[in-house]
Write a protein that holds these residues in place. Structure first.
Motif, short mmCIF file in Angstrom:
data_model
loop_
_atom_site.label_atom_id
_atom_site.label_comp_id
_atom_site.label_asym_id
_atom_site.label_seq_id
_atom_site.Cartn_x
_atom_site.Cartn_y
_atom_site.Cartn_z
N GLU A 6 -2.48 -1.46 -5.54
CA GLU A 6 -1.15 -1.71 -6.05
C GLU A 6 -1.02 -1.17 -7.48
O GLU A 6 -1.97 -1.18 -8.24
N CYS A 22 2.15 0.94 -3.51
CA CYS A 22 0.93 0.53 -2.83
C CYS A 22 0.47 1.68 -1.96
O CYS A 22 1.26 2.21 -1.16
N TRP A 36 4.66 -7.12 1.16
CA TRP A 36 4.38 -7.49 -0.21
C TRP A 36 4.28 -9.01 -0.31
O TRP A 36 5.12 -9.73 0.24
N ARG A 38 3.21 -12.27 -3.26
CA ARG A 38 3.03 -12.58 -4.67
C ARG A 38 2.38 -13.95 -4.81
O ARG A 38 2.52 -14.81 -3.94
N ARG A 45 0.11 -18.21 -2.09
CA ARG A 45 0.61 -16.86 -1.88
C ARG A 45 1.90 -16.90 -1.07
O ARG A 45 1.99 -17.57 -0.04
N TYR A 94 0.80 -8.32 -4.44
CA TYR A 94 -0.19 -7.70 -3.58
C TYR A 94 0.49 -7.09 -2.36
O TYR A 94 1.52 -7.57 -1.91
N ASN A 96 -0.43 -5.81 1.73
CA ASN A 96 -1.38 -5.93 2.81
C ASN A 96 -0.61 -5.81 4.12
O ASN A 96 0.61 -5.69 4.12
N TRP A 104 -8.14 -7.34 0.34
CA TRP A 104 -7.08 -7.33 -0.66
C TRP A 104 -7.41 -6.42 -1.82
O TRP A 104 -8.57 -6.29 -2.23
N GLN A 106 -6.40 -5.31 -5.96
CA GLN A 106 -6.44 -6.06 -7.23
C GLN A 106 -5.11 -6.69 -7.59
O GLN A 106 -5.05 -7.55 -8.47
N GLY A 107 -4.04 -6.27 -6.93
CA GLY A 107 -2.72 -6.73 -7.28
C GLY A 107 -2.21 -6.05 -8.55
O GLY A 107 -2.94 -5.37 -9.26
#
Length: 114
Positions: A6, A22, A36, A38, A45, A94, A96, A104, A106-107
């Motif tokens: 990301e 991403c 997405w 967060r 999450r 993030y 995924n 995952w 690193q965000g």
């Protein structure tokens, strides 16, 4: 091995805009619905937005009308255009798969503050 990466986060004032990017490996991206998410230290999450391999989208009520998710299948990439940002949008974002998560990334930190 990191399979989702990301980028694009930062500090923005309320009402401002950011575009998150991403990129993923082909094996974990192609043919899947992706999303997405967060997360903050205080909250679980949260699913923000989803997009299927064919381009069908869904959004959390909290971001509907402000955020747009889109993807480029040829580049194994997805994006989140965030407009009219609010302080409550502050989080680590993030990407995924929507289901059957891959490892995952690193965000990317989004901070909305005056």
């Amino acid at each position: 091995q990191v399979q989702f990466v990301e980028s694009g986060g930062g500090l923005v004032q309320p009402g401002g805009s950011l575009r998150l990017s991403c990129v993923a490996s082909r094996s974990v991206f192609s043919g899947y619905a992706v999303a997405w998410f967060r997360q903050t230290p205080e909250k679980q999450r949260e699913l923000v937005a989803t997009i299927t391999s064919g381009g069908s989208t869904n959004y959390a009520d909290s971001v509907k009308g402000r955020f747009t998710i889109f993807r480029d299948n040829a580049k194994n990439a997805m994006y989140l255009q965030m407009n009219s940002l609010k302080p409550e949008d502050t989080a680590v974002y993030y990407c995924n798969r929507e289901f059957a998560f891959a490892p995952w990334g690193q965000g990317t930190q989004v901070t909305v503050s005056a």
